[in-house]
Design an enzyme around this catalytic site. Structure first.
Site, mmCIF file in Angstrom:
data_model
loop_
_atom_site.group_PDB
_atom_site.id
_atom_site.type_symbol
_atom_site.label_atom_id
_atom_site.label_comp_id
_atom_site.label_asym_id
_atom_site.label_seq_id
_atom_site.Cartn_x
_atom_site.Cartn_y
_atom_site.Cartn_z
ATOM 1 N N GLU A 257 45.604 41.109 51.693
ATOM 2 C CA GLU A 257 43.966 41.425 51.918
ATOM 3 C C GLU A 257 43.678 39.632 52.320
ATOM 4 O O GLU A 257 43.897 38.741 51.570
ATOM 5 C CB GLU A 257 43.444 41.718 50.458
ATOM 6 C CG GLU A 257 42.157 42.060 50.704
ATOM 7 C CD GLU A 257 41.157 40.852 50.141
ATOM 8 O OE1 GLU A 257 40.518 39.961 51.200
ATOM 9 O OE2 GLU A 257 41.029 40.674 49.301
ATOM 10 N N CYS A 296 35.584 37.787 50.267
ATOM 11 C CA CYS A 296 36.219 38.500 51.091
ATOM 12 C C CYS A 296 35.416 39.415 51.869
ATOM 13 O O CYS A 296 35.762 39.932 53.386
ATOM 14 C CB CYS A 296 37.638 38.805 50.771
ATOM 15 S SG CYS A 296 37.298 39.943 49.393
#
Length: 675
Positions: A257, A296
């Protein structure tokens, strides 16, 4: 200020490095902690995890592991104030840390609850349908998930040292995998404190959780195909890890990720003065300032209709101007600092490059009014809003992530152009659309769905309850394609299965049933003089079957049921219309009449081990039952699962057949029983 020495936890004991690196406060630059991992035997850590932690976890059922995970979440909650106080030095406000600390504990609660509701109280998961592979039914196939005999290595980012750790730990432990956690150095002291809290519960088996507070050394050299690596961080580091010889050679499961240029689209219908216009402005400003933009999932590209650029810019600038930046301990501060001076320099360097293709229309690279004392050596930065009027020529905006309070406003000509711009980021974790037009939303999903791991739609109808653009939820998948890494985390039970091995089994139905602990079609049935509803769970064997007497369904039964319930559908009451039907060919019994008669045929009415009927699943009506037909029921104990000391769940397979032995209906009946 007391300087904290951050330790590692390896092979069942705490380990203090002799070569320590300092960690500075994001607020004032003072040293708050020292950390290092030299001297650790990483190969021994891996072996200890596999042989001690893994073996102990695999001996537990999914429900036992879920209870363990829940208890860890409760421990974090009980010590949250200590974690809140420590988190201020990372630059986070209390609101920022709420996401990290209580949000992290919440992921454990969610993973535990989902596992206990959706997984069996055993250590094997059946995946999909039973497959008969022969004419007589003596040879069959089935897919299952089982625990791997390895270790899960978690390499985490600095921005959410607790949430980012716990959202990986929960599914891994439930899947039966021991964990080695490697937090980012800058906020590793927060992760270490949380690990201490969990270990001090005394509930974790030896080797189930280990911590590396520093470099991973040769850790990856010791991994095999039974192990996995879950990484959160930059694309550059991700690519380096993926190319590690052991990961490539052993086909180690690698989940990434990473960098994500998330976008938010203001719908064409959302003109000034509409709730959607205001919601868009609020959402973009929030994503720029929460955690100082160090998320993120934060919005990096704000896409608006070309004729609304000035209006959106003005509204966003006013909202950002009202955001107080400074010492996160102050009650009036809404945005704290970046995690370090180094991160601040990195953001400024990337914004300087982006400013070559876009204009800075709000904020300053070097001047700002920060609230608080002694902040000169802190890592503070004002929110920075850029504007790219020619987005197709502003490639730096679509290729480079400034991981801070930075977003770029850009115009689109029509919905197709907005979709293309969103996809120009080459894969993201999150895309949001603020619109009240369902057709616009449908069009965007059709055109952009394959480029974005999560898509959220916000409008006046859901705004009060929406979690917003930037909130990954434990019941939904977190990850994204392409630039975002192609990973998959969270998603409830999906995350547990993602960490396990799926295998295809082939053999006799009896063999397969013995493996999974569940009655399967074709499995040998046993019968006896005792009605199954008179047996406690501990006395009830899987496959024990009750075969009912026959009951003939009459036309009078059908008409009485129709008038009594109000269900006078033509197939039950109109002979001419029913005869003309290609499905029925004449009047037939109600499906629910069949279910009611079936219950009457198999229920033992006296009080006993069966406490309640609480569900019916997988119902299929296979063949109509006509007036004059007879029916009988086979009730078979399919599976059982103890929920607590007072009761458990029994799943029964119910098969309804007619006088020709044709299947009329099948379903699973769920009851609560005494143990």
């Amino acid at each position: 200020m007391v300087v904290r020495t951050v330790e590692s936890f390896a092979e069942g004991k705490w380990f203090r490095s002799t070569r320590l690196s300092p960690i500075e406060s994001a607020i004032n630059g003072e040293i708050v902690a020292e950390t290092g991992s030299d001297g650790l035997d990483f190969g021994a850590m891996v072996s200890y995890a596999r042989n001690s932690g893994g073996a102990a976890l695999r001996a537990m059922t999914f429900h036992q592991r879920a209870n363990l995970v829940k208890a860890l979440g409760q421990a974090i909650g009980e010590h949250k104030e200590k974690l809140y106080e420590m988190s201020f030095d990372t630059g986070a406000t209390r609101a920022d840390s709420w996401i990290d600390i209580e949000g992290g504990a919440g992921t454990l609660f969610s993973a535990s609850n989902k596992a206990k509701r959706e997984l069996p109280n055993s250590n094997i998961i059946i995946d999909g349908e039973f497959e008969s592979l022969s004419k007589s039914g003596s040879f069959a196939g089935l897919h299952i998930y089982s625990s791997k005999q390895g270790v899960a290595v978690h390499i985490n980012a600095y921005n959410f040292p607790i949430w980012g750790m716990l959202e990986k730990i929960g599914p891994s432990l439930i899947a039966g995998l021991p964990v080695i956690v490697k937090p980012a150095q800058q906020t590793g002291y927060i992760a270490e404190a949380a690990v201490r809290i969990m270990l001090e519960t005394g509930l974790l088996p030896d080797g189930a959780l280990q911590l590396i507070s520093g470099s991973t050394g040769d850790l990856l050299d010791h991994l095999t195909g039974q192990d996995s690596v879950a990484f959160t961080g930059s694309a550059a580091t991700s690519e380096k890890l993926q190319q590690h010889p052991a990961i490539a050679r052993e086909a180690v499961l690698f989940n990434a990720e990473r960098d994500s240029l998330n976008a938010s689209i203001l719908g064409p219908d959302a003109v000034g003065g509409t709730p959607e216009f205001d919601l868009f402005v609020k959402e973009v400003a929030k994503e720029m300032t929460v955690k100082a933009g160090q998320k993120c999932t934060a919005i990096r590209r704000a896409l608006v209709p070309a004729d609304r650029m000035d209006e959106v810019q003005d509204a966003l600038s006013r909202r950002l101007a009202a955001t107080i930046v400074g010492d996160p301990r102050r009650d009036d501060v809404r945005m704290g600092a970046l995690v370090s001076r180094g991160q601040r320099a990195d953001v400024l360097g990337k914004v300087a490059l982006q400013a070559k293709v876009a204009d800075i229309v709000f904020g300053s690279l070097d001047e700002a009014n920060f609230q608080g004392d002694g902040l000169d050596k802190g890592a503070f930065l004002s929110p920075l809003l850029l504007r790219a009027d020619d987005p197709w020529k502003a490639s730096a905006i679509h290729e480079m992530e400034a991981f801070g309070p930075v977003a770029t406003l850009m115009p689109y000509k029509d919905v197709d152009d907005a979709i293309a711009l969103a996809n120009f980021g080459q894969g993201s974790l999150a895309l949001s659309v603020v619109s009240h037009d369902n057709e616009v939303v449908r069009q965007i999903v059709s055109g952009a769905g394959s480029f974005h791991g999560r898509m959220v739609f916000i409008n006046r109808d859901c705004a009060k309850e929406s979690t917003g653009h930037g909130s990954p939820l434990p019941v939904l998948v977190h990850g994204g394609p392409g630039r975002a890494g192609g990973g998959e985390e969270q998603g409830g039970v999906r995350a547990v299965k993602h960490a396990m091995q799926r295998s295809a089994l082939q053999g006799t139905p009896d063999m397969l049933a013995a493996i999974v602990g569940e009655y399967l079609p074709g499995t040998t049935q046993t019968t006896g003089d005792v009605h199954p509803f008179r047996k406690k769970m501990s006395e009830l064997e899987i496959g024990y079957t009750f075969n009912s007497a026959w009951r003939t369904v009459t036309l009078e039964d059908i008409e009485h049921f129709a008038h009594f319930t109000g269900d006078t559908f033509y197939a039950h009451m109109d002979e001419v219309a029913a005869a003309a039907s290609p499905i029925f060919g004449g009047r037939v019994a109600h499906g629910y009449l069949i279910l009611s008669f079936a219950a009457g045929l198999f229920v033992d009415p006296a009080p006993g081990p069966v406490l309640a009927n609480f569900g019916l699943e997988r119902l299929r009506f296979v063949k109509p039952l006509k007036p004059g037909d007879s029916m009988k029921v086979a009730l078979t104990a399919k599976s059982k699962s103890l929920r607590n000391a007072e009761m458990g769940e029994v799943r029964w397979s119910v098969l309804v057949t007619n006088q020709d032995d044709d299947v009329v209906a099948t379903y699973d009946l769920l009851t609560m029983n005494t143990p």
